[in-house]
Design an enzyme around this catalytic site. Sequence first.
Site, PDB file in Angstrom:
ATOM      1  N   ASP A 127       0.966  -1.073  -0.321  1.00 17.76           N
ATOM      2  CA  ASP A 127      -0.109   0.076   0.067  1.00 17.76           C
ATOM      3  C   ASP A 127       0.835   1.337  -0.244  1.00 17.76           C
ATOM      4  O   ASP A 127       0.483   2.249  -0.461  1.00 17.76           O
ATOM      5  CB  ASP A 127      -1.066  -0.016   1.248  1.00 17.76           C
ATOM      6  CG  ASP A 127      -0.330  -0.036   2.564  1.00 17.76           C
ATOM      7  OD1 ASP A 127       0.916   0.262   2.661  1.00 17.76           O
ATOM      8  OD2 ASP A 127      -1.102  -0.292   3.194  1.00 17.76           O
ATOM      9  N   GLY A 128       2.048   1.144   0.495  1.00 16.93           N
ATOM     10  CA  GLY A 128       2.813   2.367   0.503  1.00 16.93           C
ATOM     11  C   GLY A 128       3.370   2.653  -0.880  1.00 16.93           C
ATOM     12  O   GLY A 128       3.369   3.625  -1.478  1.00 16.93           O
ATOM     13  N   SER A 170      -1.626   9.798   2.150  1.00 14.92           N
ATOM     14  CA  SER A 170      -2.224  10.681   3.093  1.00 14.92           C
ATOM     15  C   SER A 170      -1.725  10.527   4.511  1.00 14.92           C
ATOM     16  O   SER A 170      -1.468   9.564   4.773  1.00 14.92           O
ATOM     17  CB  SER A 170      -3.839  10.296   3.003  1.00 14.92           C
ATOM     18  OG  SER A 170      -3.905   8.990   3.342  1.00 14.92           O
ATOM     19  N   ARG A 198       2.499   5.985  -3.129  1.00 12.78           N
ATOM     20  CA  ARG A 198       3.416   6.774  -4.068  1.00 12.78           C
ATOM     21  C   ARG A 198       3.066   6.771  -5.629  1.00 12.78           C
ATOM     22  O   ARG A 198       3.385   7.813  -6.373  1.00 12.78           O
ATOM     23  CB  ARG A 198       4.816   6.277  -3.848  1.00 12.78           C
ATOM     24  CG  ARG A 198       5.245   6.552  -2.523  1.00 12.78           C
ATOM     25  CD  ARG A 198       6.597   6.262  -2.233  1.00 12.78           C
ATOM     26  NE  ARG A 198       7.007   4.753  -2.292  1.00 12.78           N
ATOM     27  CZ  ARG A 198       6.771   4.184  -1.468  1.00 12.78           C
ATOM     28  NH1 ARG A 198       6.546   4.479  -0.094  1.00 12.78           N
ATOM     29  NH2 ARG A 198       7.154   2.731  -1.457  1.00 12.78           N
ATOM     30  N   ASP A 236      -0.101  -2.091  12.144  1.00 11.55           N
ATOM     31  CA  ASP A 236       0.948  -2.877  12.351  1.00 11.55           C
ATOM     32  C   ASP A 236       0.990  -3.073  13.886  1.00 11.55           C
ATOM     33  O   ASP A 236       1.411  -4.149  14.332  1.00 11.55           O
ATOM     34  CB  ASP A 236       2.217  -2.077  11.818  1.00 11.55           C
ATOM     35  CG  ASP A 236       2.469  -2.077  10.299  1.00 11.55           C
ATOM     36  OD1 ASP A 236       1.662  -3.095   9.615  1.00 11.55           O
ATOM     37  OD2 ASP A 236       3.040  -1.223   9.686  1.00 11.55           O
TER      38      ASP A 236
END
Length: 223
Positions: free
Chosen positions: A56-57, A67, A61, A78
């Site tokens: 998802d990171g 966000s 990008r 996490d």
Amino acid sequence: MEGSSGPKPLSVYLYIPNIIGYIRILMNCVAFALCFSNKKIFAILYFVSFVSDGLDGWLARKFNQVSTFGAVLDMVTDRVSTACLLTVLSQIYRPGLIFLSLLALDIGSHWMQMYSTFLSGKASHKDVKDSTNWLFKAYYGHRPFMAFCCVGSEVVYIIFFLIAERQPESVINAFVSVIQRRLFLLLLFSLALFGWAIKQIINIIQMKTAADACVFYDMKRNQ
């Protein structure tokens, strides 16, 4: 505000990486619901959920959907998932205080780091460019290295969970059990244990660095 050209709140909630975050939460809920009835399904769901943090990171990008909400959602997911697993391990193994201490270190170091980041006005808790500790800067400055340590840490906990045969189990006996099993498991555990050890060192450095930042903030405010 009327006429604003910025993204609407609902659109941020529906960002692709944030949707993945919701799926991660659901996977963790199902995993822990089945953790004692089906260990293998738990391990698969938990591991996939954890490594999806990197996905998802990357998507955030790629699609320009970074966000603050997404960053907080990732960190909370996490920390909560790791906390749940460490709590389960503390009930399976003796002394359980080992895993509760690791839980306290993980939560405490990240909370202090987030708060010190807020005080310093930085945009991210991963911004440690001004740190003088080379290991701390290497950890947050190189994503593959950080990913190795984080994944390795979780793999250690998953292996401990999978090999527990009776309750309560001795941590030493479980460790010896890993050594006596297949060579692949021993190599995987050794590699993961190296990443786990670095992550615990980073947590200690992070807590000390964040505490110093809070003290320096007080000193500056009182001058």
